[in-house]
Design a protein around this motif. Structure first.
Motif, short mmCIF file in Angstrom:
data_model
loop_
_atom_site.label_atom_id
_atom_site.label_comp_id
_atom_site.label_asym_id
_atom_site.label_seq_id
_atom_site.Cartn_x
_atom_site.Cartn_y
_atom_site.Cartn_z
N VAL A 60 0.89 -1.01 -0.04
CA VAL A 60 0.02 -0.14 -0.07
C VAL A 60 0.86 1.15 0.15
O VAL A 60 1.64 1.46 1.08
N HIS A 61 0.95 1.95 -1.18
CA HIS A 61 1.88 3.02 -1.36
C HIS A 61 1.19 4.36 -0.89
O HIS A 61 -0.02 4.37 -1.15
N ALA A 62 1.92 5.23 -0.04
CA ALA A 62 1.27 6.60 0.14
C ALA A 62 2.70 7.28 -0.39
O ALA A 62 2.83 7.54 -1.56
N TRP A 63 3.23 8.11 0.60
CA TRP A 63 4.52 8.77 0.36
C TRP A 63 5.35 8.40 1.63
O TRP A 63 4.72 8.08 3.00
N ASP A 64 6.65 8.49 1.98
CA ASP A 64 7.32 8.20 2.86
C ASP A 64 7.10 6.88 3.30
O ASP A 64 6.86 6.50 4.68
N ASN A 65 7.21 6.12 2.25
CA ASN A 65 6.69 4.70 2.65
C ASN A 65 7.92 3.83 3.49
O ASN A 65 9.05 4.40 3.62
N ALA A 66 7.36 2.51 3.97
CA ALA A 66 8.24 1.64 4.58
C ALA A 66 9.25 1.44 3.78
O ALA A 66 9.01 1.17 2.40
N GLY A 67 10.53 1.05 4.15
CA GLY A 67 11.61 0.97 3.03
C GLY A 67 11.21 -0.63 2.25
O GLY A 67 11.82 -0.50 1.08
N LEU A 68 10.72 -1.51 2.83
CA LEU A 68 10.37 -2.67 2.25
C LEU A 68 9.77 -2.51 0.72
O LEU A 68 10.02 -3.08 -0.20
N ILE A 69 8.92 -1.59 0.49
CA ILE A 69 7.99 -1.21 -0.62
C ILE A 69 8.65 -0.10 -1.47
O ILE A 69 8.44 0.17 -2.50
N GLY A 70 9.76 0.46 -0.79
CA GLY A 70 10.63 1.73 -1.86
C GLY A 70 9.88 2.75 -1.60
O GLY A 70 8.76 3.14 -0.97
N ARG A 71 10.40 3.87 -2.54
CA ARG A 71 10.02 5.48 -2.43
C ARG A 71 8.70 5.70 -3.34
O ARG A 71 8.35 6.64 -3.35
N GLU A 72 8.28 4.84 -4.22
CA GLU A 72 7.60 5.27 -5.18
C GLU A 72 6.18 5.73 -4.48
O GLU A 72 5.66 4.69 -3.78
N THR A 73 5.65 6.52 -4.81
CA THR A 73 4.50 7.28 -4.19
C THR A 73 3.01 6.78 -4.93
O THR A 73 3.29 6.55 -6.04
N CYS A 74 1.99 6.88 -3.96
CA CYS A 74 0.59 6.73 -4.91
C CYS A 74 0.59 7.67 -5.87
O CYS A 74 -0.25 7.38 -6.88
N ILE A 75 0.81 9.01 -5.72
CA ILE A 75 0.73 10.01 -6.75
C ILE A 75 1.56 9.46 -8.11
O ILE A 75 0.95 9.58 -9.13
N GLU A 76 2.71 8.99 -7.71
CA GLU A 76 3.64 8.88 -8.96
C GLU A 76 3.04 7.42 -9.62
O GLU A 76 2.88 7.43 -10.88
N LEU A 77 2.44 6.70 -8.86
CA LEU A 77 1.93 5.58 -9.51
C LEU A 77 0.59 5.87 -10.26
O LEU A 77 0.29 5.26 -11.48
N THR A 78 -0.18 6.54 -9.76
CA THR A 78 -1.26 7.26 -10.24
C THR A 78 -1.10 7.92 -11.65
O THR A 78 -1.80 7.53 -12.65
N ILE A 79 -0.15 8.57 -11.59
CA ILE A 79 0.25 9.70 -12.88
C ILE A 79 0.63 8.55 -13.91
O ILE A 79 0.23 8.71 -15.05
N GLY A 80 1.41 7.83 -13.59
CA GLY A 80 2.03 6.63 -14.53
C GLY A 80 0.89 5.91 -14.98
O GLY A 80 1.01 5.56 -16.29
N ALA A 81 -0.09 5.48 -14.30
CA ALA A 81 -1.07 4.51 -14.94
C ALA A 81 -1.91 5.41 -15.52
O ALA A 81 -2.65 4.94 -16.71
N ARG A 82 -2.20 6.68 -15.16
CA ARG A 82 -3.07 7.62 -16.04
C ARG A 82 -2.42 7.69 -17.44
O ARG A 82 -3.25 7.91 -18.60
#
Length: 139
Positions: A60-82
C-alpha cells in the motif's frame, strides 16, 4: 474504527513485522490527491493515516513509505497509470501486481487491476479496499 478490532490487530502484527511508513494525516492526503481530482476512499485514508505506506500482505503506497516497498508514491503510480491507461484509472493507484499492472481504488470503491497482457482488461480484485485487506493481510 472502520476496520474493526480483528483486522486492526492483524494489520498491527504485520506492520510490526515488516515496518510502517510515515502516517499521512487526512488533510495532507486529501490536499495532495485533490491535485489529481481524486477524493480518497475512507478506508485508504484510515489505513495510511495509521500506518503510512507499507506492506501488509499487499503493498500500500502513500509517500514516505516503509523501506520494504520503496519510495514510489501513490501519486507517481497514479500519474504513470493515467499516462498509460487514461480515464480508465479513476482513483488512486496504491500498488502494482509486480508485472506492472496498476492496482487502484476505483471511483465506485472497488479495487481493480488493469491486465496489460489481456488487452488492458479491468479485473475487479475486491469489492472494497477493506475487503482486499481482509483477504490479503498476513496472519
Amino acid at each position: 474504527m472502520a476496520f474493526g478490532n480483528g483486522l486492526v490487530a492483524r494489520i498491527e502484527r504485520t506492520v510490526d513485522f515488516y515496518g510502517p511508513g510515515r502516517p499521512i494525516p487526512a488533510d495532507e492526503l486529501h490536499a495532495r490527491l485533490h491535485a489529481l481530482d481524486i477524493v480518497p476512499d475512507k478506508d485508504f485514508t484510515e489505513f495510511v493515516g495509521r500506518w503510512g505506506g507499507c506492506f501488509v500482505g499487499v503493498s500500500v503506497h502513500a509517500w514516505d513509505n516503509a523501506g520494504l516497498i520503496g519510495r514510489e508514491t501513490c501519486i507517481e503510480l497514479t500519474i504513470g497509470a493515467r499516462d498509460a491507461y487514461g480515464a480508465l484509472i479513476d482513483g488512486v493507484v496504491f500498488a502494482d501486481d509486480g508485472s506492472g499492472n496498476p492496482i487502484w481504488i476505483a471511483a465506485d470503491g472497488s479495487v481493480c487491476l488493469v491486465d496489460h497482457d489481456n488487452g488492458s482488461a479491468v479485473v475487479r480484485l475486491a469489492a472494497s479496499f477493506r475487503t482486499l485487506l481482509e483477504e490479503n493481510v498476513d496472519d
